[in-house]
Design a protein around this motif. Structure first.
Motif, PDB file in Angstrom:
ATOM      1  N   ILE A  24       0.884  -1.159   0.000  1.00  0.00           N
ATOM      2  CA  ILE A  24       0.000   0.000   0.000  1.00  0.00           C
ATOM      3  C   ILE A  24       0.928   1.216   0.000  1.00  0.00           C
ATOM      4  CG2 ILE A  24      -1.927   1.147   1.134  1.00  0.00           C
ATOM      5  CD1 ILE A  24      -2.350  -1.939   0.417  1.00  0.00           C
ATOM      6  N   VAL A  25       0.884   1.997  -1.081  1.00  0.00           N
ATOM      7  CA  VAL A  25       1.847   3.076  -1.296  1.00  0.00           C
ATOM      8  C   VAL A  25       1.123   4.409  -1.401  1.00  0.00           C
ATOM      9  CG1 VAL A  25       3.713   3.875  -2.810  1.00  0.00           C
ATOM     10  CG2 VAL A  25       3.301   1.424  -2.534  1.00  0.00           C
ATOM     11  N   ASP A  26       1.686   5.458  -0.735  1.00  0.00           N
ATOM     12  CA  ASP A  26       1.052   6.778  -0.812  1.00  0.00           C
ATOM     13  C   ASP A  26       1.588   7.575  -2.003  1.00  0.00           C
ATOM     14  OD1 ASP A  26       3.493   7.935  -0.075  1.00  0.00           O
ATOM     15  OD2 ASP A  26       2.832   8.508   1.921  1.00  0.00           O
ATOM     16  N   LEU A  27       1.117   8.817  -2.155  1.00  0.00           N
ATOM     17  CA  LEU A  27       1.496   9.657  -3.290  1.00  0.00           C
ATOM     18  C   LEU A  27       2.994   9.959  -3.351  1.00  0.00           C
ATOM     19  CD1 LEU A  27      -1.471  12.204  -3.294  1.00  0.00           C
ATOM     20  CD2 LEU A  27      -0.979  10.449  -4.994  1.00  0.00           C
ATOM     21  N   LEU A  28       3.661   9.958  -2.199  1.00  0.00           N
ATOM     22  CA  LEU A  28       5.092  10.240  -2.155  1.00  0.00           C
ATOM     23  C   LEU A  28       5.948   8.991  -2.344  1.00  0.00           C
ATOM     24  CD1 LEU A  28       5.105  12.747   0.841  1.00  0.00           C
ATOM     25  CD2 LEU A  28       5.116  13.257  -1.614  1.00  0.00           C
ATOM     26  N   GLY A  29       5.307   7.840  -2.499  1.00  0.00           N
ATOM     27  CA  GLY A  29       6.024   6.586  -2.697  1.00  0.00           C
ATOM     28  C   GLY A  29       6.377   5.865  -1.415  1.00  0.00           C
ATOM     29  N   VAL A  64      -6.699   0.928   1.563  1.00  0.00           N
ATOM     30  CA  VAL A  64      -6.145   1.797   0.521  1.00  0.00           C
ATOM     31  C   VAL A  64      -6.911   3.116   0.530  1.00  0.00           C
ATOM     32  CG1 VAL A  64      -5.461   1.931  -1.905  1.00  0.00           C
ATOM     33  CG2 VAL A  64      -5.705  -0.305  -0.812  1.00  0.00           C
ATOM     34  N   PRO A  65      -6.523   4.054   1.402  1.00  0.00           N
ATOM     35  CA  PRO A  65      -7.221   5.335   1.459  1.00  0.00           C
ATOM     36  C   PRO A  65      -7.086   6.123   0.153  1.00  0.00           C
ATOM     37  CG  PRO A  65      -5.834   5.022   3.392  1.00  0.00           C
ATOM     38  CD  PRO A  65      -5.504   3.935   2.418  1.00  0.00           C
ATOM     39  N   LEU A  66      -7.941   7.106  -0.012  1.00  0.00           N
ATOM     40  CA  LEU A  66      -7.927   7.966  -1.191  1.00  0.00           C
ATOM     41  C   LEU A  66      -6.529   8.541  -1.407  1.00  0.00           C
ATOM     42  CD1 LEU A  66      -9.786   9.110  -3.354  1.00  0.00           C
ATOM     43  CD2 LEU A  66     -10.167  11.076  -1.876  1.00  0.00           C
ATOM     44  N   GLY A  67      -6.035   8.466  -2.623  1.00  0.00           N
ATOM     45  CA  GLY A  67      -4.711   8.981  -2.957  1.00  0.00           C
ATOM     46  C   GLY A  67      -3.615   7.939  -2.896  1.00  0.00           C
ATOM     47  N   MET A  68      -3.908   6.771  -2.353  1.00  0.00           N
ATOM     48  CA  MET A  68      -2.906   5.705  -2.288  1.00  0.00           C
ATOM     49  C   MET A  68      -3.181   4.676  -3.387  1.00  0.00           C
ATOM     50  SD  MET A  68      -2.311   4.963   1.713  1.00  0.00           S
ATOM     51  CE  MET A  68      -1.239   6.008   2.662  1.00  0.00           C
ATOM     52  N   HIS A  69      -2.210   3.831  -3.646  1.00  0.00           N
ATOM     53  CA  HIS A  69      -2.383   2.781  -4.644  1.00  0.00           C
ATOM     54  C   HIS A  69      -1.692   1.514  -4.152  1.00  0.00           C
ATOM     55  CE1 HIS A  69       1.570   4.458  -5.728  1.00  0.00           C
ATOM     56  NE2 HIS A  69       1.829   3.265  -6.253  1.00  0.00           N
ATOM     57  N   VAL A  70      -1.907   0.417  -4.877  1.00  0.00           N
ATOM     58  CA  VAL A  70      -1.281  -0.859  -4.530  1.00  0.00           C
ATOM     59  C   VAL A  70      -0.284  -1.263  -5.607  1.00  0.00           C
ATOM     60  CG1 VAL A  70      -3.222  -1.690  -3.156  1.00  0.00           C
ATOM     61  CG2 VAL A  70      -3.126  -2.228  -5.567  1.00  0.00           C
TER      62      VAL A  70
END
Length: 80
Positions: A24-29, A64-70
């Motif tokens: 689970i990765v956020d916008l900043l990686g 996976v909150p809004l703005g995050m991706h897998v």
């Protein structure tokens, strides 16, 4: 996720497992969490053979909150 396995040895692979790591990765990686799953290896795989297998990897939407991706990667393979 589709993974291709290549048996470069001289004997068949008769059984094993593949471990998938879904990050689970956020916008900043930044990697916030990893969810692992284990699946059977698509055996047997003969000497010199290539075998592809596709798995559906699911993660609860609350993880996976809004703005995050897998991102899913192979974390390991054990065979015999």
């Amino acid at each position: 996720m589709t993974v291709t396995f290549v048996n470069s040895g001289g004997t068949p692979v008769r059984s094993g497992t593949v471990t998938l790591g879904t990050h689970i990765v956020d916008l900043l990686g930044i990697d916030w969490a990893t969810v692992t799953s284990t699946e059977p290896l698509p055996a047997p795989i003969g000497p010199g053979a290539r075998v592809s297998r596709t798995w559906t990897v699911c993660v609860d939407d609350w993880r996976v909150p809004l703005g995050m991706h897998v991102e899913t990667r192979v974390a390991g393979v054990d065979w015999s």
